[in-house]
Design a protein around this motif. Structure first.
Motif, mmCIF file in Angstrom:
data_model
loop_
_atom_site.group_PDB
_atom_site.id
_atom_site.type_symbol
_atom_site.label_atom_id
_atom_site.label_comp_id
_atom_site.label_asym_id
_atom_site.label_seq_id
_atom_site.Cartn_x
_atom_site.Cartn_y
_atom_site.Cartn_z
ATOM 1 N N ALA A 8 29.739 30.127 77.407
ATOM 2 C CA ALA A 8 30.732 31.108 77.847
ATOM 3 C C ALA A 8 30.209 31.914 79.031
ATOM 4 N N ALA A 9 28.943 32.294 78.978
ATOM 5 C CA ALA A 9 28.365 33.058 80.082
ATOM 6 C C ALA A 9 28.320 32.231 81.361
ATOM 7 N N ILE A 10 27.980 30.956 81.253
ATOM 8 C CA ILE A 10 27.936 30.082 82.427
ATOM 9 C C ILE A 10 29.337 29.884 82.995
ATOM 10 N N ALA A 11 30.328 29.739 82.142
ATOM 11 C CA ALA A 11 31.698 29.552 82.610
ATOM 12 C C ALA A 11 32.209 30.787 83.346
ATOM 13 N N VAL A 12 31.937 31.962 82.802
ATOM 14 C CA VAL A 12 32.381 33.197 83.446
ATOM 15 C C VAL A 12 31.623 33.408 84.761
ATOM 16 N N GLY A 51 47.384 36.209 97.843
ATOM 17 C CA GLY A 51 46.326 35.217 97.676
ATOM 18 C C GLY A 51 45.150 35.751 96.886
ATOM 19 N N VAL A 52 44.753 36.979 97.171
ATOM 20 C CA VAL A 52 43.632 37.579 96.440
ATOM 21 C C VAL A 52 43.994 37.756 94.970
ATOM 22 N N ALA A 53 45.219 38.144 94.689
ATOM 23 C CA ALA A 53 45.642 38.309 93.298
ATOM 24 C C ALA A 53 45.616 36.979 92.552
ATOM 25 N N LEU A 54 46.044 35.919 93.218
ATOM 26 C CA LEU A 54 46.019 34.610 92.570
ATOM 27 C C LEU A 54 44.592 34.133 92.324
ATOM 28 N N VAL A 55 43.705 34.403 93.271
ATOM 29 C CA VAL A 55 42.305 34.004 93.094
ATOM 30 C C VAL A 55 41.651 34.827 91.992
ATOM 31 N N GLU A 56 41.980 36.104 91.898
ATOM 32 C CA GLU A 56 41.378 36.959 90.872
ATOM 33 C C GLU A 56 41.869 36.623 89.468
ATOM 34 N N ALA A 57 42.962 35.896 89.360
ATOM 35 C CA ALA A 57 43.432 35.495 88.029
ATOM 36 C C ALA A 57 42.482 34.484 87.395
ATOM 37 N N MET A 58 41.778 33.717 88.220
ATOM 38 C CA MET A 58 40.877 32.686 87.696
ATOM 39 C C MET A 58 39.759 33.264 86.820
ATOM 40 N N PRO A 59 39.012 34.297 87.248
ATOM 41 C CA PRO A 59 37.978 34.824 86.351
ATOM 42 C C PRO A 59 38.540 35.465 85.088
ATOM 43 N N VAL A 63 37.414 34.354 81.375
ATOM 44 C CA VAL A 63 36.891 35.251 80.341
ATOM 45 C C VAL A 63 37.648 35.053 79.032
ATOM 46 N N VAL A 64 38.947 34.896 79.109
ATOM 47 C CA VAL A 64 39.743 34.672 77.889
ATOM 48 C C VAL A 64 39.337 33.367 77.220
ATOM 49 N N ILE A 65 39.201 32.316 78.008
ATOM 50 C CA ILE A 65 38.790 31.023 77.440
ATOM 51 C C ILE A 65 37.376 31.094 76.886
ATOM 52 N N PHE A 67 35.881 33.758 75.583
ATOM 53 C CA PHE A 67 35.948 34.436 74.290
ATOM 54 C C PHE A 67 36.502 33.527 73.210
ATOM 55 N N MET A 68 37.502 32.730 73.565
ATOM 56 C CA MET A 68 38.051 31.781 72.586
ATOM 57 C C MET A 68 36.996 30.770 72.174
ATOM 58 N N ALA A 69 36.192 30.298 73.120
ATOM 59 C CA ALA A 69 35.148 29.317 72.797
ATOM 60 C C ALA A 69 34.036 29.947 71.964
ATOM 61 N N MET A 70 33.712 31.198 72.251
ATOM 62 C CA MET A 70 32.638 31.862 71.508
ATOM 63 C C MET A 70 33.006 32.072 70.045
ATOM 64 N N PHE A 71 34.248 32.459 69.814
ATOM 65 C CA PHE A 71 34.630 32.809 68.448
ATOM 66 C C PHE A 71 35.393 31.700 67.724
ATOM 67 N N ALA A 72 35.426 30.503 68.290
ATOM 68 C CA ALA A 72 36.126 29.396 67.650
ATOM 69 C C ALA A 72 35.382 28.889 66.420
ATOM 70 N N ASN A 73 34.068 28.988 66.429
ATOM 71 C CA ASN A 73 33.267 28.462 65.318
ATOM 72 C C ASN A 73 33.127 29.431 64.168
ATOM 73 N N ASN A 74 33.504 30.684 64.348
ATOM 74 C CA ASN A 74 33.313 31.684 63.296
ATOM 75 C C ASN A 74 34.447 31.745 62.339
#
Length: 74
Positions: A8-12, A51-59, A63-65, A67-74
């Motif tokens: 998750a840290a590497i992805a973010v 354009g900046v708003a669309l690019v800023e949506a990516m991070p 982050v949402v994905i 968090f989902m990956a981090m807490f999927a196993n719990n």
């Protein structure tokens, strides 16, 4: 610390670096366009903010994905 936290840290981190590079390119090209044609200042600035708003949506999505990956196993 388990591997899902590291992944998750590497992805973010990758998303943040990509967004930084993308924002830099968008803003530099906008400034270049304004310097070539100053009469288009308002139009170019408005398109730059979109354009900046669309690019800023990516991070944010990364982050949402992450968090989902981090807490999927719990």
């Amino acid at each position: 610390m388990d591997l899902s936290t590291v992944a998750a840290a590497i992805a973010v981190m990758g998303a943040a670096i990509g967004a930084g590079v993308g924002n830099g390119l968008i803003i530099s090209k906008t400034i270049e366009g304004i310097s070539r044609q100053p009469e288009l200042d308002g139009r170019l600035t408005g398109k730059m903010f979109i354009g900046v708003a669309l690019v800023e949506a990516m991070p944010i999505i990364a982050v949402v994905i992450a968090f989902m990956a981090m807490f999927a196993n719990n």
